[in-house]
Design an enzyme around this catalytic site. Structure first.
Site, mmCIF file in Angstrom:
data_model
loop_
_atom_site.group_PDB
_atom_site.id
_atom_site.type_symbol
_atom_site.label_atom_id
_atom_site.label_comp_id
_atom_site.label_asym_id
_atom_site.label_seq_id
_atom_site.Cartn_x
_atom_site.Cartn_y
_atom_site.Cartn_z
ATOM 1 N N GLU A 107 0.821 -1.206 0.000
ATOM 2 C CA GLU A 107 0.000 0.000 0.000
ATOM 3 C C GLU A 107 0.855 1.256 0.000
ATOM 4 O O GLU A 107 1.969 1.265 0.509
ATOM 5 C CB GLU A 107 -0.915 -0.001 1.230
ATOM 6 C CG GLU A 107 -2.039 -1.005 1.072
ATOM 7 C CD GLU A 107 -2.870 -1.141 2.335
ATOM 8 O OE1 GLU A 107 -4.083 -1.312 2.190
ATOM 9 O OE2 GLU A 107 -2.321 -1.077 3.437
ATOM 10 N N CYS A 122 3.357 8.544 0.750
ATOM 11 C CA CYS A 122 3.941 7.658 1.760
ATOM 12 C C CYS A 122 4.120 6.301 1.082
ATOM 13 O O CYS A 122 3.148 5.716 0.607
ATOM 14 C CB CYS A 122 2.959 7.579 2.933
ATOM 15 S SG CYS A 122 3.410 6.373 4.176
ATOM 16 N N CYS A 129 6.880 -6.728 7.520
ATOM 17 C CA CYS A 129 8.020 -6.166 8.252
ATOM 18 C C CYS A 129 8.426 -7.149 9.336
ATOM 19 O O CYS A 129 7.585 -7.747 10.004
ATOM 20 C CB CYS A 129 7.655 -4.831 8.877
ATOM 21 S SG CYS A 129 9.030 -4.063 9.766
ATOM 22 N N CYS A 133 6.832 -4.333 15.724
ATOM 23 C CA CYS A 133 6.396 -3.395 16.768
ATOM 24 C C CYS A 133 4.966 -3.758 17.182
ATOM 25 O O CYS A 133 4.127 -4.071 16.328
ATOM 26 C CB CYS A 133 6.476 -1.956 16.260
ATOM 27 S SG CYS A 133 8.142 -1.522 15.722
ATOM 28 N N CYS A 136 1.835 -1.858 15.621
ATOM 29 C CA CYS A 136 1.825 -1.604 14.173
ATOM 30 C C CYS A 136 1.214 -2.786 13.417
ATOM 31 O O CYS A 136 1.647 -3.928 13.574
ATOM 32 C CB CYS A 136 3.252 -1.369 13.688
ATOM 33 S SG CYS A 136 3.400 -1.291 11.898
ATOM 34 N N CYS A 352 -0.803 6.096 9.600
ATOM 35 C CA CYS A 352 0.389 5.309 9.886
ATOM 36 C C CYS A 352 0.061 4.036 10.630
ATOM 37 O O CYS A 352 -0.754 4.039 11.541
ATOM 38 C CB CYS A 352 1.338 6.103 10.761
ATOM 39 S SG CYS A 352 2.130 7.352 9.851
HETATM 40 N N1 SAH Z 1 9.447 0.924 9.674
HETATM 41 C C1 SAH Z 1 9.682 2.308 9.700
HETATM 42 C C2 SAH Z 1 8.805 3.094 8.746
HETATM 43 C C3 SAH Z 1 7.367 2.675 8.606
HETATM 44 S S1 SAH Z 1 6.297 2.988 9.947
HETATM 45 C C4 SAH Z 1 9.549 2.847 11.107
HETATM 46 O O1 SAH Z 1 9.061 2.129 11.966
HETATM 47 O O2 SAH Z 1 9.958 3.980 11.331
HETATM 48 C C5 SAH Z 1 6.072 4.748 9.915
HETATM 49 C C6 SAH Z 1 5.754 5.344 11.273
HETATM 50 O O3 SAH Z 1 4.414 4.988 11.700
HETATM 51 C C7 SAH Z 1 6.675 4.855 12.372
HETATM 52 O O4 SAH Z 1 7.081 5.916 13.193
HETATM 53 C C8 SAH Z 1 5.784 3.903 13.101
HETATM 54 O O5 SAH Z 1 6.229 3.638 14.386
HETATM 55 C C9 SAH Z 1 4.452 4.597 13.051
HETATM 56 N N2 SAH Z 1 3.303 3.737 13.378
HETATM 57 C C10 SAH Z 1 3.151 2.426 13.144
HETATM 58 N N3 SAH Z 1 1.959 1.993 13.608
HETATM 59 C C11 SAH Z 1 1.338 3.049 14.140
HETATM 60 C C12 SAH Z 1 0.075 3.250 14.762
HETATM 61 N N4 SAH Z 1 -0.790 2.261 14.880
HETATM 62 N N5 SAH Z 1 -0.223 4.477 15.206
HETATM 63 C C13 SAH Z 1 0.647 5.502 15.039
HETATM 64 N N6 SAH Z 1 1.841 5.387 14.457
HETATM 65 C C14 SAH Z 1 2.196 4.176 14.008
HETATM 66 FE FE1 SF4 Z 2 7.988 -2.427 10.997
HETATM 67 FE FE2 SF4 Z 2 5.727 -1.250 11.760
HETATM 68 FE FE3 SF4 Z 2 7.790 -1.364 13.444
HETATM 69 FE FE4 SF4 Z 2 7.919 0.261 11.292
HETATM 70 S S1 SF4 Z 2 6.499 0.448 13.020
HETATM 71 S S2 SF4 Z 2 9.497 -1.148 12.043
HETATM 72 S S3 SF4 Z 2 6.750 -0.969 9.806
HETATM 73 S S4 SF4 Z 2 6.642 -3.124 12.630
#
Ligand code: SAH
Ligand code: SF4
Length: 363
Positions: A107, A122, A129, A133, A136, A352
């Site tokens: 996406e 974006c 991934c 996290c 996420c 995000c």
């Molecule tokens: N993997 C990279 C880039 C993709 S995620 C990273 O983690 O930085 C882009 C941003 O969205 C990151 O800062 C991530 O922590 C944030 N993000 C992921 N899930 C989210 C959520 N449910 N609510 C708010 N931010 C989120």
């Molecule tokens: Fe991967 Fe999501 Fe963590 Fe970014 S925030 S490193 S996309 S698991």
């Protein structure tokens, strides 16, 4: 040398498709036209059609003869990705589901921010991934594969072709961890700058804190912005919500960020997701301010976008506005500019961490 009308030899990709020209620079387009026995100036024409006029196919390239257009269509394609789905939100945010040549899906999102005159795309850098996290949705997919530079670039080209709008800013904040795919990400960034025409200062790569990747990016010394998804200043919380902290501890990540600033002279961004009662505590805001006070950075607070884990449970809540404001005020003690990220496209799950379609999950 063959003539422009001769049928060319067709070379298919490993997925049995014609190769795509998207993301190729002028030198590479010259090689391509040379192989077809065409004069060099054809490359420049095709380059203009792809990057200035966002042509969808060779038929649109009306200053080429019909025979030549046919010959090109038999040899290559303009785009690489297929748009499988498009959702447009009430605030005009567009969320795209793209099918890759092997059938997997990623996406991308096109957004307008009030503080930026041009549109922001974006993009995804991986399918799924591996970092996992806990807040996420992409993390729950697990890692499927890296994207190629061309697959990254064609997200932006496809968005421009579909929307008819120029992308001015690119953030690597879609699915995936860019710095676990550093070679292709750096290659794609260089092509965005030199070929697609995106200003380096309008490109942001976001990482969860992959130390070797940060070092490699610093070495490449590109005048782009690096964003670190810090999310918690204390080891205990960060190890829990960003599990890769066990491999790359906070102090090593911070040292790599300092080196990045020293090498590139660029201000970095610290991203910080606000999870109610987990990362939004006042003492964490004060700790965060202390941790970053000597780093040349801005702080961007991201209120949690609610996601569910694979069991359908909501693990976290979004903090109240008051709690967000309190955190912001305390974090500003660092002397840094602190912003709270504006939400775009939440009604279509384009925010995000919500880039996780069910199609991708099945593959
Ligand atoms: N993997 C990279 C880039 C993709 S995620 C990273 O983690 O930085 C882009 C941003 O969205 C990151 O800062 C991530 O922590 C944030 N993000 C992921 N899930 C989210 C959520 N449910 N609510 C708010 N931010 C989120
Ligand atoms: Fe991967 Fe999501 Fe963590 Fe970014 S925030 S490193 S996309 S698991």
């Amino acid at each position: 040398m063959s003539t422009e009308n001769e049928t060319p030899e067709i070379e298919l990709t490993k997925y049995g498709r014609l190769p795509s020209l998207s993301g190729l620079n002028l030198d590479e387009l010259e090689d391509f036209v040379k192989k077809l026995g065409l004069p060099k100036f054809r490359a420049k024409q095709i380059h203009g059609w792809i990057y200035s006029k966002w042509a969808k196919n060779f038929d649109e390239m009306t200053d080429l003869s019909a025979d030549l257009r046919k010959k090109l269509s038999e040899t290559a394609e303009v785009g690489l990705l297929n748009m499988a789905h498009l959702q447009v939100s009430s605030d005009e945010t567009r969320k795209y589901l793209f099918q890759l040549p092997d059938g997997k899906m990623v996406e991308s999102v096109l957004m307008a921010f009030q503080d930026r005159p041009s549109l922001t795309a974006c993009v995804s850098s991986q399918v799924g991934c591996a970092v996992g996290c806990t807040f996420c949705a992409t993390g729950y997919l697990g890692f499927k594969r890296n994207l190629t530079a061309q697959e990254i670039i064609d997200q932006i080209m496809s968005i421009q072709r579909e929307s008819g709008k120029r992308v001015g800013n690119v953030v690597y904040m879609g699915q995936g961890e860019p710095l676990l795919n550093t070679d292709e990400v750096i290659d794609s960034v260089k092509r965005l700058i030199n070929t697609v025409g995106i200003g380096a200062r309008h490109i942001t790569v976001s990482t969860s804190g992959i130390v070797p990747g940060i070092k490699q990016l610093a070495k490449a010394n590109l005048p782009i912005t690096l964003a670190l998804s810090l999310h918690a200043p204390d080891v205990e919380t960060r190890e829990e919500i960003v599990p890769i902290t066990k491999k790359y501890p906070i102090h090593e990540v911070m040292a790599a960020m300092h080196d990045y600033v020293d090498t590139t002279n660029r201000r970095v961004t610290i991203e910080y997701v606000l999870l109610k009662d987990v990362t939004d505590r006042p003492e964490q805001a004060i700790h965060l301010a202390e941790l970053v006070k000597d780093l040349h950075c801005n702080i961007n607070l991201i209120p949690f976008n609610p996601t569910l884990n694979p069991m359908g449970e909501a693990l976290y809540d979004r903090p109240s506005r008051e709690s967000q404001q309190r955190f912001k005020t305390l974090a500003a003690r660092s002397g840094k500019t602190v912003t709270v990220r504006l939400e775009r496209g939440t009604d279509i799950d384009a925010a995000c961490g919500q880039l996780h379609n069910k199609y991708a999950a099945k593959r």
